[in-house]
Design a protein around this motif. Sequence first.
Motif, mmCIF file in Angstrom:
data_model
loop_
_atom_site.group_PDB
_atom_site.id
_atom_site.type_symbol
_atom_site.label_atom_id
_atom_site.label_comp_id
_atom_site.label_asym_id
_atom_site.label_seq_id
_atom_site.Cartn_x
_atom_site.Cartn_y
_atom_site.Cartn_z
ATOM 1 N N PHE A 6 0.833 -1.194 0.000
ATOM 2 C CA PHE A 6 0.000 0.000 0.000
ATOM 3 C C PHE A 6 0.873 1.252 0.000
ATOM 4 N N LEU A 7 1.884 1.244 0.857
ATOM 5 C CA LEU A 7 2.723 2.430 1.000
ATOM 6 C C LEU A 7 3.560 2.681 -0.251
ATOM 7 N N LEU A 8 4.065 1.599 -0.851
ATOM 8 C CA LEU A 8 4.882 1.795 -2.051
ATOM 9 C C LEU A 8 4.096 2.462 -3.168
ATOM 10 N N LEU A 10 1.502 4.178 -2.918
ATOM 11 C CA LEU A 10 1.089 5.510 -2.478
ATOM 12 C C LEU A 10 2.232 6.503 -2.647
ATOM 13 N N ALA A 11 3.431 6.064 -2.251
ATOM 14 C CA ALA A 11 4.589 6.929 -2.423
ATOM 15 C C ALA A 11 4.823 7.176 -3.905
ATOM 16 N N LEU A 12 4.661 6.104 -4.709
ATOM 17 C CA LEU A 12 4.832 6.259 -6.159
ATOM 18 C C LEU A 12 3.771 7.201 -6.722
ATOM 19 N N LEU A 13 2.558 7.077 -6.193
ATOM 20 C CA LEU A 13 1.478 7.937 -6.656
ATOM 21 C C LEU A 13 1.800 9.404 -6.370
ATOM 22 N N LEU A 14 2.226 9.661 -5.132
ATOM 23 C CA LEU A 14 2.596 11.031 -4.780
ATOM 24 C C LEU A 14 3.728 11.502 -5.688
ATOM 25 N N GLY A 15 4.723 10.616 -5.864
ATOM 26 C CA GLY A 15 5.840 10.954 -6.740
ATOM 27 C C GLY A 15 5.343 11.219 -8.156
#
Lengths: 50, 724
Positions: A6-8, A10-15
């Motif tokens: 989930f976090l990966l 999400l971080a990629l999405l933000l990025g």
Amino acid sequence: MNIIYFLLPLALLLGGMFVAFFIWATKSGQYDDLETPAQRILFDDDRNIK
Amino acid sequence: MSTDSTNTGHLEEFSYNDRITKWFVGATMLWGCVALLLGVIIAFQLAYWKFNLGLEWTTFGRLRPLHTNAAIFAFIGNAIFAGIYYSTERLCKTRMFSDTLGWLHFWGWQLIIVAAAISLPLGLTTGKEYAELEWPIDISIAVIWVIFAINFFGTLVKRREKHIYVALWFYIATILTVAVLHIVNSISLPVSLMKSYPIYAGVQDALVQWWYGHNAVAFFLTTPFLGLMYYFIPKAAKRPVYSYRLSIIHFWSLVFIYIWAGPHHLLYSSVPDWVQTVGMTFSIILWMPSWGGMINGLLTLRGVWDKVRTEPVLKFMATAVTFYGMATFEGPLLSIKSVNYLGHFTDWIVGHVHAGTIGWNYMMTAGMLYFLVPKLWKTHLFSKKLANLQFWTATIGLVLYMMSMWAAGITQGLMWRAVDASGRLVYPNFIETVVKIVPMYWVRAFGGVLVLLGFFIMVYNLVKTIQFANKNNKDQAEDVYAAPPLSAAKEEHGASAHRKLEGLPMLFSVLTLLAVLVGGIVEIAPSLLSDKFVEKAPHIKPYTGLELAGRDIYIKEGCYVCHSQQVRPTPSEKLRYGDPSTAAESVYDHPFQWGSRRIGPDLARVGGKYNDMWHFRHMINPRDVTPKSIMPNYGWLTKNKTNFKVIQKKLKVMKALGVPYTDEQIANAFNDAQMQAEKITKGLTEHGVPMKMQSKEIIPLIAYLQRLGMDSANAKKAIEEGQE
């Protein structure tokens, strides 16, 4: 550890969102001129007209 | 471009909403006093335990979260809002999108702060560091943040300046990322109006929490202030930023790297190694953009260094940027595993944080206020001398703070791991390592007093400035400005429609983000709840109802701010505490309680180490059993009644979160808990404790402490016995 899945993304999405912002900024000419914007902020709020 | 706009000749008149900025400035001063005062109080509590005052509401465990929340969200938060509203309106040459939203934002935020100030001393907390506020307050924060976001992006959309200055980019990153972090980390299932359990447990909760915790530092304490730096330093120095190109690079590299560095808070924990390595690597890479930004800020002052000496605004800001450089050097250093092993859980980290919060945030805020107050109230600063006095008291105070915490942290870190030639701990008694650093706690407290005094001086100075302005300067009306509309150059007709389009990519991205976020959570939640670890370690059982009640008392009292529950996989930790913690051991821990500081010893394996009576006496007065302990007394635990009735509801919520309680356990929750309490109390009566103690909070707490680490210990014993 499932949380990583989930976090990966999400971080990629933000990025990815910031990449989109970056492309938009460059394409729309935000960074064509990297001199005057820095100067301009110094003069913008001294124009009381009344 | 300017010729274009004069061609059309059409100018729009507008004014800025400086009233809201003024209120945010006032709130910054007020909450700054409160937050720093709380910091000083808890600093004294560690130096001398009697400053805990023997009251439930004032012990270190409850006031420390209040201090951190007040400092970050009340003091620094209001400063950010003041600075963002002031600079955004000017950079966009427009009034804020909506005055009403602005006021809602202001009062909503202050109400949230008041709610925090009431609920945290009462012990209403989630037990997650820097995210302690309970679910109704969390929801209010999300709502107010969205209001702020609408107001900010609305202002961007109606801007009259095509170029989005770099400061605005930093604000955009702040607003979007904080929203995501807050929402993801706060998702929980309520038990009652002011009690909830997070949906994540153990390792997962730890990862989410420190993903949040680290990025809260990044996107609440760093990016907004970098934006403010890029606006206020050029303004105050009256010269453009050293390299605008570098500032753009600074921004983009920072936002891409920061989000990955969170796991550096979990080195040597039971989080998988590769996750730890990713966190460490990105933390070290972070050094580069951080220093790029620092150099850019400082070089902006080239040619005006004489002004840094005489102008309070520049003096504070130059110092702030220098401390930013120091803190962002120390951070990557502390992320290197071997350094981290020494520094983690010690006061070194506390010193590091304050180099950032006092050195960078407090100093930047002071500089900004010295700039804003005379501007907003159209007057001059009351006294430059006083500002200088504040500068020196605060700087000396901060240096004392950092030095003492370095000394304390490294001393304690070395003592913990000291092993002699025969392979035994040199300081097996934890209390020895505490007593050693108490003098440093006094130095730190004294440094804190200086920082606080400095702040009082500033508030006095600024209040005097405002009073003077109000008396002598009747013209406090809003100034009126004029500028051509953004689209005037391109097309005269349908200009407003075009301006709307200009803002579309932004709005679109935000909406997409929110949509994906909600969708992602809905989709991912079920898989999170059924963690695969459950099968892997069948000897780990859920807590009994009574133990769970005890765990909630542990959380309520904030024991986690002094105690960790995570044994690191190193020889000296094994000697001191036992086997390293495993991921499976905290699989039912909603929330995880690994902690981040060992003011007291690790408790992951404290179960069975002492008898119940030891804990009973220790909780009432730790010095009874451990002379010179600095742990507070918890006498009220023998007076407050356990709420047995709510236990059933707690088990139900835990079951909904995936903890495998049977229907029978839930049906008998009340009776089972009563029986376990009776059994523990019976044992205590042999030492003269009255039987009526069985209904008091101390009993479940003892039950919880005695359970910690026991499942693994029993499994190990069973295996050993089987082999014999």
